[in-house]
Design a protein around this motif. Structure first.
Motif, PDB file in Angstrom:
ATOM      1  N   THR A   1       0.838  -1.186   0.000  1.00  0.00           N
ATOM      2  CA  THR A   1       0.000   0.000   0.000  1.00  0.00           C
ATOM      3  C   THR A   1       0.882   1.250   0.000  1.00  0.00           C
ATOM      4  N   ARG A   2       0.381   2.277  -0.653  1.00  0.00           N
ATOM      5  CA  ARG A   2       1.132   3.538  -0.668  1.00  0.00           C
ATOM      6  C   ARG A   2       0.686   4.456   0.457  1.00  0.00           C
ATOM      7  N   ASP A   3      -0.401   4.110   1.117  1.00  0.00           N
ATOM      8  CA  ASP A   3      -0.863   4.973   2.215  1.00  0.00           C
ATOM      9  C   ASP A   3      -1.390   4.107   3.360  1.00  0.00           C
ATOM     10  N   ASP A   4      -2.706   4.061   3.543  1.00  0.00           N
ATOM     11  CA  ASP A   4      -3.259   3.275   4.652  1.00  0.00           C
ATOM     12  C   ASP A   4      -3.180   1.785   4.345  1.00  0.00           C
ATOM     13  N   ALA A   5      -3.182   0.967   5.406  1.00  0.00           N
ATOM     14  CA  ALA A   5      -3.324  -0.482   5.222  1.00  0.00           C
ATOM     15  C   ALA A   5      -4.796  -0.794   4.985  1.00  0.00           C
ATOM     16  N   ALA A   6      -5.064  -1.959   4.394  1.00  0.00           N
ATOM     17  CA  ALA A   6      -6.446  -2.324   4.060  1.00  0.00           C
ATOM     18  C   ALA A   6      -7.328  -2.351   5.315  1.00  0.00           C
ATOM     19  N   GLY A   7      -6.830  -2.970   6.391  1.00  0.00           N
ATOM     20  CA  GLY A   7      -7.622  -3.055   7.625  1.00  0.00           C
ATOM     21  C   GLY A   7      -7.852  -1.681   8.231  1.00  0.00           C
ATOM     22  N   GLU A   8      -6.820  -0.839   8.137  1.00  0.00           N
ATOM     23  CA  GLU A   8      -6.926   0.528   8.647  1.00  0.00           C
ATOM     24  C   GLU A   8      -8.034   1.277   7.898  1.00  0.00           C
ATOM     25  N   ALA A   9      -8.126   1.043   6.583  1.00  0.00           N
ATOM     26  CA  ALA A   9      -9.172   1.696   5.779  1.00  0.00           C
ATOM     27  C   ALA A   9     -10.554   1.235   6.251  1.00  0.00           C
ATOM     28  N   PHE A  10     -10.712  -0.062   6.500  1.00  0.00           N
ATOM     29  CA  PHE A  10     -11.992  -0.559   7.040  1.00  0.00           C
ATOM     30  C   PHE A  10     -12.300   0.142   8.360  1.00  0.00           C
ATOM     31  N   ASP A  11     -11.274   0.257   9.220  1.00  0.00           N
ATOM     32  CA  ASP A  11     -11.501   0.865  10.540  1.00  0.00           C
ATOM     33  C   ASP A  11     -11.863   2.342  10.427  1.00  0.00           C
ATOM     34  N   LYS A  12     -11.177   3.069   9.511  1.00  0.00           N
ATOM     35  CA  LYS A  12     -11.445   4.504   9.376  1.00  0.00           C
ATOM     36  C   LYS A  12     -12.824   4.755   8.781  1.00  0.00           C
ATOM     37  N   VAL A  13     -13.178   3.970   7.764  1.00  0.00           N
ATOM     38  CA  VAL A  13     -14.485   4.155   7.132  1.00  0.00           C
ATOM     39  C   VAL A  13     -15.599   3.764   8.108  1.00  0.00           C
ATOM     40  N   ALA A  14     -15.351   2.724   8.900  1.00  0.00           N
ATOM     41  CA  ALA A  14     -16.349   2.336   9.910  1.00  0.00           C
ATOM     42  C   ALA A  14     -16.578   3.477  10.888  1.00  0.00           C
ATOM     43  N   ARG A  15     -15.501   4.166  11.232  1.00  0.00           N
ATOM     44  CA  ARG A  15     -15.644   5.286  12.157  1.00  0.00           C
ATOM     45  C   ARG A  15     -16.470   6.410  11.524  1.00  0.00           C
ATOM     46  N   LEU A  16     -16.187   6.695  10.234  1.00  0.00           N
ATOM     47  CA  LEU A  16     -16.970   7.717   9.512  1.00  0.00           C
ATOM     48  C   LEU A  16     -18.460   7.381   9.516  1.00  0.00           C
ATOM     49  N   LEU A  17     -18.748   6.076   9.453  1.00  0.00           N
ATOM     50  CA  LEU A  17     -20.141   5.636   9.365  1.00  0.00           C
ATOM     51  C   LEU A  17     -20.743   5.375  10.752  1.00  0.00           C
ATOM     52  N   GLY A  18     -19.929   5.648  11.793  1.00  0.00           N
ATOM     53  CA  GLY A  18     -20.421   5.475  13.161  1.00  0.00           C
ATOM     54  C   GLY A  18     -20.571   4.025  13.575  1.00  0.00           C
ATOM     55  N   LEU A  19     -19.676   3.154  13.083  1.00  0.00           N
ATOM     56  CA  LEU A  19     -19.844   1.713  13.325  1.00  0.00           C
ATOM     57  C   LEU A  19     -18.923   1.131  14.391  1.00  0.00           C
ATOM     58  N   GLY A  20     -18.033   1.941  14.955  1.00  0.00           N
ATOM     59  CA  GLY A  20     -17.186   1.423  16.037  1.00  0.00           C
ATOM     60  C   GLY A  20     -15.958   0.653  15.559  1.00  0.00           C
ATOM     61  N   TYR A  21     -15.178   0.158  16.532  1.00  0.00           N
ATOM     62  CA  TYR A  21     -13.901  -0.523  16.263  1.00  0.00           C
ATOM     63  C   TYR A  21     -13.956  -1.950  16.778  1.00  0.00           C
ATOM     64  N   PRO A  22     -13.368  -2.952  16.109  1.00  0.00           N
ATOM     65  CA  PRO A  22     -12.766  -2.863  14.774  1.00  0.00           C
ATOM     66  C   PRO A  22     -13.823  -2.770  13.683  1.00  0.00           C
ATOM     67  N   GLY A  23     -13.459  -2.103  12.601  1.00  0.00           N
ATOM     68  CA  GLY A  23     -14.454  -1.756  11.598  1.00  0.00           C
ATOM     69  C   GLY A  23     -14.770  -2.853  10.591  1.00  0.00           C
ATOM     70  N   GLY A  24     -13.774  -3.711  10.330  1.00  0.00           N
ATOM     71  CA  GLY A  24     -13.948  -4.709   9.275  1.00  0.00           C
ATOM     72  C   GLY A  24     -15.199  -5.565   9.427  1.00  0.00           C
ATOM     73  N   PRO A  25     -15.358  -6.210  10.597  1.00  0.00           N
ATOM     74  CA  PRO A  25     -16.523  -7.088  10.757  1.00  0.00           C
ATOM     75  C   PRO A  25     -17.847  -6.332  10.612  1.00  0.00           C
ATOM     76  N   ALA A  26     -17.916  -5.097  11.131  1.00  0.00           N
ATOM     77  CA  ALA A  26     -19.161  -4.319  11.067  1.00  0.00           C
ATOM     78  C   ALA A  26     -19.491  -3.962   9.618  1.00  0.00           C
ATOM     79  N   ILE A  27     -18.476  -3.542   8.859  1.00  0.00           N
ATOM     80  CA  ILE A  27     -18.722  -3.182   7.457  1.00  0.00           C
ATOM     81  C   ILE A  27     -19.143  -4.415   6.664  1.00  0.00           C
ATOM     82  N   GLU A  28     -18.468  -5.542   6.913  1.00  0.00           N
ATOM     83  CA  GLU A  28     -18.822  -6.760   6.175  1.00  0.00           C
ATOM     84  C   GLU A  28     -20.283  -7.152   6.432  1.00  0.00           C
ATOM     85  N   ARG A  29     -20.704  -7.061   7.693  1.00  0.00           N
ATOM     86  CA  ARG A  29     -22.080  -7.430   8.053  1.00  0.00           C
ATOM     87  C   ARG A  29     -23.088  -6.529   7.325  1.00  0.00           C
ATOM     88  N   LEU A  30     -22.858  -5.207   7.393  1.00  0.00           N
ATOM     89  CA  LEU A  30     -23.800  -4.269   6.763  1.00  0.00           C
ATOM     90  C   LEU A  30     -23.780  -4.375   5.241  1.00  0.00           C
TER      91      LEU A  30
END
Ligand code: KG4
Ligand code: ZN
Length: 346
Positions: free
Chosen positions: A159-188
Protein backbone atom coordinates in the motif's frame (compact mmCIF):
# COMPACT_ATOMS: atom_id res chain seq x y z
CA UNK A 1 10.94 -27.48 10.04
CA UNK A 2 11.97 -28.34 13.56
CA UNK A 3 10.53 -31.16 15.69
CA UNK A 4 10.85 -29.08 18.85
CA UNK A 5 8.08 -28.19 21.28
CA UNK A 6 7.87 -24.42 20.89
CA UNK A 7 6.07 -21.90 23.08
CA UNK A 8 5.32 -18.69 21.18
CA UNK A 9 4.05 -15.35 22.42
CA UNK A 10 2.41 -12.62 20.31
CA UNK A 11 1.86 -9.15 21.77
CA UNK A 12 2.39 -6.84 18.78
CA UNK A 13 -0.84 -4.85 19.04
CA UNK A 14 -4.00 -5.28 21.14
CA UNK A 15 -4.20 -9.06 21.40
CA UNK A 16 -2.23 -11.17 23.87
CA UNK A 17 -1.72 -14.68 22.60
CA UNK A 18 0.36 -17.75 23.41
CA UNK A 19 0.60 -21.11 21.67
CA UNK A 20 2.46 -24.39 22.05
CA UNK A 21 3.41 -26.14 18.82
CA UNK A 22 4.67 -29.72 18.78
CA UNK A 23 6.68 -30.35 15.63
CA UNK A 24 5.44 -28.53 12.53
CA UNK A 25 1.64 -29.00 12.80
CA UNK A 26 0.43 -29.96 16.19
CA UNK A 27 -0.96 -26.93 18.02
CA UNK A 28 -1.53 -28.42 21.47
CA UNK A 29 -2.37 -25.19 23.28
CA UNK A 30 -3.55 -21.81 21.97
CA UNK A 31 -5.07 -18.85 23.80
CA UNK A 32 -5.94 -15.42 22.39
CA UNK A 33 -7.03 -12.68 24.78
CA UNK A 34 -8.52 -9.74 22.87
CA UNK A 35 -8.63 -6.33 24.51
CA UNK A 36 -12.09 -4.84 24.15
CA UNK A 37 -11.50 -1.51 25.91
CA UNK A 38 -10.33 0.16 22.66
CA UNK A 39 -13.84 0.15 21.16
CA UNK A 40 -14.83 3.22 23.20
CA UNK A 41 -11.86 5.18 21.76
CA UNK A 42 -12.57 4.10 18.17
CA UNK A 43 -9.07 2.61 17.79
CA UNK A 44 -6.15 1.11 19.69
CA UNK A 45 -4.60 3.39 22.32
CA UNK A 46 -0.95 2.21 22.49
CA UNK A 47 -0.37 3.05 26.16
CA UNK A 48 -3.56 1.29 27.22
CA UNK A 49 -2.69 -1.71 25.03
CA UNK A 50 0.79 -2.27 26.48
CA UNK A 51 -0.40 -2.00 30.08
CA UNK A 52 -3.10 -4.57 29.35
CA UNK A 53 -0.51 -6.90 27.76
CA UNK A 54 1.54 -6.75 30.92
CA UNK A 55 -1.50 -7.53 33.09
CA UNK A 56 -2.55 -10.67 31.22
CA UNK A 57 0.58 -12.25 29.74
CA UNK A 58 1.27 -14.62 32.67
CA UNK A 59 -2.34 -15.79 32.73
CA UNK A 60 -2.46 -16.31 28.96
CA UNK A 61 0.75 -18.39 28.98
CA UNK A 62 -0.47 -20.33 32.02
CA UNK A 63 -3.78 -21.21 30.33
CA UNK A 64 -1.95 -22.25 27.16
CA UNK A 65 0.35 -24.62 29.04
CA UNK A 66 -2.64 -26.03 30.90
CA UNK A 67 -4.40 -26.77 27.60
CA UNK A 68 -1.25 -28.46 26.35
CA UNK A 69 -0.86 -30.42 29.59
CA UNK A 70 2.73 -29.19 29.83
CA UNK A 71 4.85 -27.10 32.15
CA UNK A 72 7.44 -24.50 31.18
CA UNK A 73 10.11 -27.12 31.76
CA UNK A 74 8.76 -29.21 28.86
CA UNK A 75 9.34 -26.39 26.35
CA UNK A 76 12.36 -26.88 24.06
CA UNK A 77 12.44 -23.37 22.58
CA UNK A 78 10.63 -20.04 22.83
CA UNK A 79 9.46 -17.63 20.14
CA UNK A 80 8.13 -14.11 20.15
CA UNK A 81 6.97 -11.45 17.69
CA UNK A 82 9.82 -8.92 17.70
CA UNK A 83 8.17 -6.46 15.27
CA UNK A 84 6.68 -4.66 13.50
CA UNK A 85 3.97 -3.39 15.83
CA UNK A 86 3.37 -1.07 18.76
CA UNK A 87 6.67 -0.76 20.60
CA UNK A 88 5.25 -0.84 24.13
CA UNK A 89 3.19 -3.93 23.37
CA UNK A 90 6.04 -5.71 21.56
CA UNK A 91 8.39 -5.10 24.49
CA UNK A 92 6.10 -6.98 26.86
CA UNK A 93 6.36 -10.20 24.83
CA UNK A 94 10.05 -9.83 23.95
CA UNK A 95 11.11 -9.24 27.55
CA UNK A 96 8.90 -12.03 28.86
CA UNK A 97 10.38 -14.56 26.43
CA UNK A 98 13.96 -13.40 26.93
CA UNK A 99 13.66 -13.63 30.72
CA UNK A 100 12.00 -17.05 30.77
CA UNK A 101 14.26 -18.58 28.10
CA UNK A 102 17.32 -17.26 29.92
CA UNK A 103 16.14 -18.56 33.29
CA UNK A 104 15.48 -22.03 31.82
CA UNK A 105 18.56 -22.04 29.61
CA UNK A 106 16.55 -22.65 26.41
CA UNK A 107 16.99 -21.16 22.93
CA UNK A 108 14.59 -18.49 21.68
CA UNK A 109 13.93 -16.60 18.47
CA UNK A 110 12.38 -13.27 17.47
CA UNK A 111 9.89 -13.56 14.60
CA UNK A 112 8.68 -10.97 12.08
CA UNK A 113 4.94 -10.41 12.49
CA UNK A 114 4.12 -10.41 8.75
CA UNK A 115 6.23 -13.51 8.10
CA UNK A 116 4.18 -15.18 10.83
CA UNK A 117 0.94 -14.26 8.98
CA UNK A 118 2.38 -16.11 5.94
CA UNK A 119 2.56 -19.32 7.98
CA UNK A 120 -1.03 -19.32 9.29
CA UNK A 121 -2.50 -21.27 6.37
CA UNK A 122 0.03 -24.11 6.38
CA UNK A 123 -0.91 -24.91 9.98
CA UNK A 124 -4.32 -25.99 8.70
CA UNK A 125 -3.50 -27.25 5.22
CA UNK A 126 -0.16 -28.82 4.38
CA UNK A 127 -0.66 -27.88 0.71
CA UNK A 128 -0.20 -24.17 1.48
CA UNK A 129 3.48 -24.48 0.58
CA UNK A 130 5.65 -22.30 -1.68
CA UNK A 131 5.79 -21.35 -4.41
CA UNK A 132 2.71 -19.17 -3.96
CA UNK A 133 1.41 -15.63 -4.22
CA UNK A 134 0.61 -14.16 -0.81
CA UNK A 135 -1.78 -11.32 -0.09
CA UNK A 136 -1.27 -10.14 3.49
CA UNK A 137 -3.92 -7.68 4.57
CA UNK A 138 -3.89 -6.53 8.17
CA UNK A 139 -4.51 -3.43 10.25
CA UNK A 140 -0.95 -2.20 9.79
CA UNK A 141 0.27 -3.69 6.49
CA UNK A 142 -0.85 -4.60 2.99
CA UNK A 143 1.68 -6.73 1.11
CA UNK A 144 1.60 -8.65 -2.14
CA UNK A 145 4.45 -11.18 -2.19
CA UNK A 146 5.83 -13.85 -4.44
CA UNK A 147 6.90 -16.55 -1.97
CA UNK A 148 9.41 -18.64 -3.90
CA UNK A 149 10.34 -20.64 -0.85
CA UNK A 150 9.97 -20.21 2.90
CA UNK A 151 12.36 -17.40 3.77
CA UNK A 152 12.69 -16.15 0.17
CA UNK A 153 10.22 -13.40 -0.56
CA UNK A 154 9.86 -11.01 -3.49
CA UNK A 155 7.83 -7.93 -2.61
CA UNK A 156 5.64 -7.23 -5.64
CA UNK A 157 3.48 -4.47 -4.22
CA UNK A 158 2.31 -2.76 -1.09
CA UNK A 159 0.00 0.00 0.00
CA UNK A 160 1.13 3.54 -0.67
CA UNK A 161 -0.86 4.97 2.21
CA UNK A 162 -3.26 3.28 4.65
CA UNK A 163 -3.32 -0.48 5.22
CA UNK A 164 -6.45 -2.32 4.06
CA UNK A 165 -7.62 -3.05 7.63
CA UNK A 166 -6.93 0.53 8.65
CA UNK A 167 -9.17 1.70 5.78
CA UNK A 168 -11.99 -0.56 7.04
CA UNK A 169 -11.50 0.87 10.54
CA UNK A 170 -11.45 4.50 9.38
CA UNK A 171 -14.48 4.15 7.13
CA UNK A 172 -16.35 2.34 9.91
CA UNK A 173 -15.64 5.29 12.16
CA UNK A 174 -16.97 7.72 9.51
CA UNK A 175 -20.14 5.64 9.37
CA UNK A 176 -20.42 5.47 13.16
CA UNK A 177 -19.84 1.71 13.32
CA UNK A 178 -17.19 1.42 16.04
CA UNK A 179 -13.90 -0.52 16.26
CA UNK A 180 -12.77 -2.86 14.77
CA UNK A 181 -14.45 -1.76 11.60
CA UNK A 182 -13.95 -4.71 9.28
CA UNK A 183 -16.52 -7.09 10.76
CA UNK A 184 -19.16 -4.32 11.07
CA UNK A 185 -18.72 -3.18 7.46
CA UNK A 186 -18.82 -6.76 6.18
CA UNK A 187 -22.08 -7.43 8.05
CA UNK A 188 -23.80 -4.27 6.76
CA UNK A 189 -22.45 -4.72 3.24
CA UNK A 190 -24.46 -7.93 2.91
CA UNK A 191 -27.68 -5.90 3.07
CA UNK A 192 -26.41 -3.02 0.95
CA UNK A 193 -26.43 -2.22 -2.75
CA UNK A 194 -22.91 -1.28 -3.90
CA UNK A 195 -24.23 0.16 -7.17
CA UNK A 196 -25.81 3.13 -5.33
CA UNK A 197 -22.37 4.65 -4.72
CA UNK A 198 -20.06 3.70 -7.58
CA UNK A 199 -16.67 4.59 -6.08
CA UNK A 200 -13.83 4.06 -8.56
CA UNK A 201 -11.48 1.13 -7.85
CA UNK A 202 -8.16 2.69 -6.73
CA UNK A 203 -4.86 2.01 -8.54
CA UNK A 204 -6.51 0.15 -11.39
CA UNK A 205 -6.48 1.84 -14.79
CA UNK A 206 -6.33 0.73 -18.38
CA UNK A 207 -2.88 0.71 -19.94
CA UNK A 208 -1.05 -0.40 -16.80
CA UNK A 209 1.76 -2.80 -17.65
CA UNK A 210 4.01 -4.84 -15.41
CA UNK A 211 6.69 -2.18 -15.64
CA UNK A 212 4.27 0.54 -14.43
CA UNK A 213 5.17 1.47 -10.88
CA UNK A 214 1.51 1.28 -9.84
CA UNK A 215 0.91 -2.16 -11.40
CA UNK A 216 0.97 -4.07 -8.09
CA UNK A 217 0.84 -1.25 -5.52
CA UNK A 218 -2.35 -0.47 -3.66
CA UNK A 219 -3.97 2.60 -2.12
CA UNK A 220 -6.92 3.15 0.19
CA UNK A 221 -6.85 6.73 1.43
CA UNK A 222 -8.39 8.29 -1.71
CA UNK A 223 -11.26 5.85 -1.42
CA UNK A 224 -11.68 6.75 2.24
CA UNK A 225 -11.85 10.44 1.27
CA UNK A 226 -14.43 9.65 -1.41
CA UNK A 227 -16.57 7.96 1.25
CA UNK A 228 -16.06 10.96 3.55
CA UNK A 229 -17.27 13.41 0.85
CA UNK A 230 -20.33 11.28 0.22
CA UNK A 231 -21.04 11.09 3.98
CA UNK A 232 -20.85 14.89 4.25
CA UNK A 233 -23.28 15.34 1.34
CA UNK A 234 -25.68 12.84 2.84
CA UNK A 235 -25.45 14.48 6.26
CA UNK A 236 -26.46 17.80 4.68
CA UNK A 237 -29.34 16.19 2.84
CA UNK A 238 -30.32 14.31 6.00
CA UNK A 239 -30.23 10.86 4.40
CA UNK A 240 -27.09 9.27 5.89
CA UNK A 241 -28.80 6.67 8.09
CA UNK A 242 -30.55 4.85 5.28
CA UNK A 243 -27.38 4.85 3.13
CA UNK A 244 -24.97 3.30 5.68
CA UNK A 245 -25.38 -0.28 4.41
CA UNK A 246 -25.10 0.86 0.77
CA UNK A 247 -21.96 2.89 1.54
CA UNK A 248 -20.49 -0.13 3.36
CA UNK A 249 -21.20 -2.36 0.36
CA UNK A 250 -19.78 0.17 -2.10
CA UNK A 251 -16.62 0.76 -0.08
CA UNK A 252 -16.06 -2.97 0.44
CA UNK A 253 -16.60 -3.64 -3.25
CA UNK A 254 -13.93 -1.12 -4.27
CA UNK A 255 -11.44 -2.56 -1.74
CA UNK A 256 -12.15 -6.15 -2.79
CA UNK A 257 -11.90 -5.36 -6.51
CA UNK A 258 -8.57 -3.64 -6.01
CA UNK A 259 -7.09 -6.47 -3.92
CA UNK A 260 -8.42 -9.19 -6.23
CA UNK A 261 -7.12 -7.45 -9.36
CA UNK A 262 -3.62 -6.96 -7.90
CA UNK A 263 -3.55 -10.58 -6.72
CA UNK A 264 -4.57 -11.83 -10.18
CA UNK A 265 -1.81 -9.79 -11.80
CA UNK A 266 0.69 -11.53 -9.48
CA UNK A 267 -0.82 -14.95 -10.27
CA UNK A 268 -0.46 -14.32 -14.00
CA UNK A 269 3.07 -12.95 -13.93
CA UNK A 270 4.52 -15.52 -11.49
CA UNK A 271 2.63 -18.50 -12.93
CA UNK A 272 1.80 -19.59 -9.35
CA UNK A 273 -1.24 -21.85 -8.99
CA UNK A 274 -1.54 -21.23 -5.28
CA UNK A 275 -2.63 -18.09 -3.44
CA UNK A 276 -2.30 -17.69 0.33
CA UNK A 277 -4.29 -15.03 2.18
CA UNK A 278 -3.36 -13.77 5.63
CA UNK A 279 -4.05 -10.99 8.12
CA UNK A 280 -7.25 -9.77 9.72
CA UNK A 281 -8.87 -8.62 6.46
CA UNK A 282 -8.57 -12.22 5.18
CA UNK A 283 -11.56 -12.88 7.47
CA UNK A 284 -13.66 -10.96 4.97
CA UNK A 285 -15.73 -13.53 3.07
CA UNK A 286 -16.45 -11.22 0.13
CA UNK A 287 -12.68 -10.85 -0.42
CA UNK A 288 -11.96 -14.58 -0.16
CA UNK A 289 -14.88 -15.48 -2.46
CA UNK A 290 -13.89 -12.91 -5.06
CA UNK A 291 -10.30 -14.11 -5.18
CA UNK A 292 -11.40 -17.77 -5.32
CA UNK A 293 -13.78 -16.91 -8.15
CA UNK A 294 -11.10 -15.14 -10.15
CA UNK A 295 -8.40 -17.77 -9.59
CA UNK A 296 -10.86 -20.39 -10.84
CA UNK A 297 -10.76 -24.15 -10.64
CA UNK A 298 -7.19 -24.58 -11.81
CA UNK A 299 -5.76 -22.78 -8.79
CA UNK A 300 -5.95 -23.15 -5.03
CA UNK A 301 -6.71 -20.32 -2.62
CA UNK A 302 -5.85 -20.86 1.05
CA UNK A 303 -7.75 -18.76 3.55
CA UNK A 304 -6.89 -19.27 7.23
CA UNK A 305 -9.78 -19.85 9.61
CA UNK A 306 -10.87 -16.60 11.30
CA UNK A 307 -8.94 -17.34 14.50
CA UNK A 308 -5.70 -17.81 12.57
CA UNK A 309 -6.27 -14.87 10.19
CA UNK A 310 -6.14 -12.21 12.89
CA UNK A 311 -3.21 -11.91 15.28
CA UNK A 312 -2.39 -15.15 17.08
CA UNK A 313 0.62 -16.96 18.52
CA UNK A 314 0.15 -20.25 16.63
CA UNK A 315 1.35 -18.63 13.40
CA UNK A 316 4.34 -17.17 15.29
CA UNK A 317 5.22 -20.64 16.56
CA UNK A 318 4.98 -22.05 13.02
CA UNK A 319 7.27 -19.35 11.58
CA UNK A 320 9.65 -19.98 14.49
CA UNK A 321 9.62 -23.71 13.73
CA UNK A 322 10.90 -22.89 10.24
CA UNK A 323 13.61 -20.50 11.45
CA UNK A 324 14.72 -22.66 14.41
CA UNK A 325 14.79 -25.68 12.07
CA UNK A 326 17.36 -23.82 9.98
CA UNK A 327 19.50 -23.38 13.07
CA UNK A 328 18.64 -19.72 13.63
CA UNK A 329 18.61 -18.37 17.19
CA UNK A 330 18.30 -14.92 18.75
CA UNK A 331 20.61 -13.69 21.48
CA UNK A 332 19.86 -11.69 24.59
CA UNK A 333 20.50 -8.54 22.55
CA UNK A 334 17.18 -9.17 20.76
CA UNK A 335 15.12 -6.01 20.87
CA UNK A 336 11.61 -5.14 19.80
CA UNK A 337 11.42 -2.91 16.71
CA UNK A 338 8.29 -1.06 15.63
CA UNK A 339 9.61 -0.95 12.04
CA UNK A 340 11.38 -4.33 11.82
CA UNK A 341 12.14 -5.07 8.14
CA UNK A 342 10.87 -8.39 6.79
CA UNK A 343 13.65 -11.00 6.59
CA UNK A 344 14.34 -12.76 3.31
CA UNK A 345 12.94 -10.06 1.02
CA UNK A 346 14.94 -10.14 -2.21
O1 KG4 B 1 -3.89 -8.97 11.34
P1 KG4 B 1 -4.70 -8.22 12.33
O2 KG4 B 1 -5.41 -9.01 13.40
O3 KG4 B 1 -3.83 -7.17 13.12
C1 KG4 B 1 -2.73 -6.51 12.56
O4 KG4 B 1 -1.66 -7.12 12.45
O5 KG4 B 1 -2.95 -5.33 12.21
O6 KG4 B 1 -5.75 -7.33 11.52
C2 KG4 B 1 -6.68 -6.48 12.15
C3 KG4 B 1 -7.49 -5.78 11.07
C4 KG4 B 1 -8.40 -4.67 11.58
O7 KG4 B 1 -8.13 -3.50 10.85
C5 KG4 B 1 -9.81 -5.19 11.31
O8 KG4 B 1 -10.76 -4.17 11.00
C6 KG4 B 1 -9.58 -6.09 10.11
O9 KG4 B 1 -8.35 -6.72 10.39
N1 KG4 B 1 -10.65 -7.08 9.95
C7 KG4 B 1 -11.47 -7.14 8.89
C8 KG4 B 1 -12.41 -8.18 9.14
N2 KG4 B 1 -12.10 -8.72 10.37
C9 KG4 B 1 -11.01 -8.03 10.85
N3 KG4 B 1 -11.52 -6.41 7.75
C10 KG4 B 1 -12.48 -6.71 6.85
N4 KG4 B 1 -13.43 -7.67 7.03
C11 KG4 B 1 -13.42 -8.42 8.16
N5 KG4 B 1 -14.36 -9.37 8.36
ZN1 ZN C 1 -1.28 -9.00 12.26
Amino acid sequence: MSDLTILAVETSCDDTSAAVLNGAHDVVGHVIATQDMHAEFGGVVPEVASRAQLRVIDTVVGQTLEQAGLSLDDIDAFAVTAGPGLIGSLLVGVNWVKAVAYALGRPFIGVHHMEAHLFASVLEDERAQPPFVALLVSGGHTLLLHVRDWGRYRLLGQTRDDAAGEAFDKVARLLGLGYPGGPAIERLAREGDAARHPFPVPMVRTGQIEESDDYYDMSFSGLKTAVLMRVRELEKEGGLDREVSHLSAAFQRAVVEQLAEKTMRAVRSTGCQRVVLGGGVARNKALAERIKGRVGRTGLVFVPSPRLATDNAAMVARAASFRLGRGERSGLALNARADLPMPGVV
